[in-house]
Design a protein around this motif. Sequence first.
Motif: not given
Length: 413
Positions: A28-54
């Motif tokens: 498992g990869i859970r110890p590398l990052l906290s769950i909130p950190a995984w989530a915020l990193t993903g959200v910030l990525f989507l905020a940057y990447w989804l506008p490109q896709a649309f």
Amino acid sequence: MPGIAEAVLVLGALFTVVRLLQLHVNGGIRPLLSIPAWALTGVLFLAYWLPQAFSAFDAVDPAKTWGKVAAGLRYLPFMWLAAIAVATPARRRTTFTGLAVVTGVWTLDALAQALAGTSPLFWSMDQLKWALSDQGLCSVEEVAAADRLSGVFGPCNLKFGQVLASLSPFLLFLAGARWGRWAWLLAAALVGVILVLAGSRASWITYALIVLFSGWRLLGGRWMVALLLVGVLSALALGGSSSQVRERFARTTMAFSGDAEGINQALSGRGQIWEAALCMVREHPLNGVGVRDFRKAYPQCDPLPAQTAVWGDSPALHAHQIVLEILAETGVLGLLLWIAGVAMAVRAWVYAGPVARAQARPAALALAATVFPLNTHLAFYSTFWGGVTILLAALYAGALLADGGVEPSDARP
């Protein structure tokens, strides 16, 4: 040598994917990052990447835009890598100290260039390039056309000022935490001198914000105001000794002429570019003209097609302003997604405790100053500046939402 930024991103992303798969198989990869950190990193990525896709559905150059969208997926594992690198006190100390050392070395190298006329770091790389091929890193024409201090990046890649300004919080916070206010003042003065000579007015604004917010906590309001006044006077005095800086000061004063042409000249032609960007927004309000398609849409929106632009005969490559770039290339939909990402980043800061804020403060200040909207900017959807931005965003998310406490050296200034 084109492709360095791309190579770093791709290799970092591939390493992360392979390593995460190995760890998943082994437990498992859970110890590398906290769950909130995984989530915020993903959200910030989507905020940057989804506008490109649309933006790709009806882009000016759909094939190129879809290719950019596909390539943008490499940012997510790279962001994971950066967030993991600051997820524990030991790793955070190593990473932030390393960034501070890089910034300090670049500053001293640029100071050597200001005194001797050549950047030792760039000269060394240039000599290596000559040894490997029959040409240097920059052409003779590019060297002759360079109108500012270029530092380690060299005269054919004049982004040094913006990058140094964006990374300066790591150096300033380390100096203040380790050696106190006098070390912070010395570091701030050295970086400030280099940025004035580097000649990028956008970097001046970025650095002013960084000095203001980092120094306020360390020196207090009264001393910070005095320091800013001394800094402005010193910059004016330093500008008087440099013809290149004098030219930028003179160009800036043209904004007070009261006419549109004077303002456009003061902004190095950006007034013309911004008019074209607004035209693109009117023509493609929902999802823009497509990421990195600004240059292709520019001729149809050029407000002065019969005149040679301040920068030459070529079309403008991007909007030079973050809000206009997002609106022109990704539309209102893209801007809303960016705003959602900013809102989530701010929300995470608001709900974080004082320990978490202290350990994330250098990255938070670097990111906020880099995307500060009342400034001019490099292209946020380019590989280079986009990479810098998502790196800072990932460092912020990983440091703010890391598990564990903060070490004393992380808490100042």
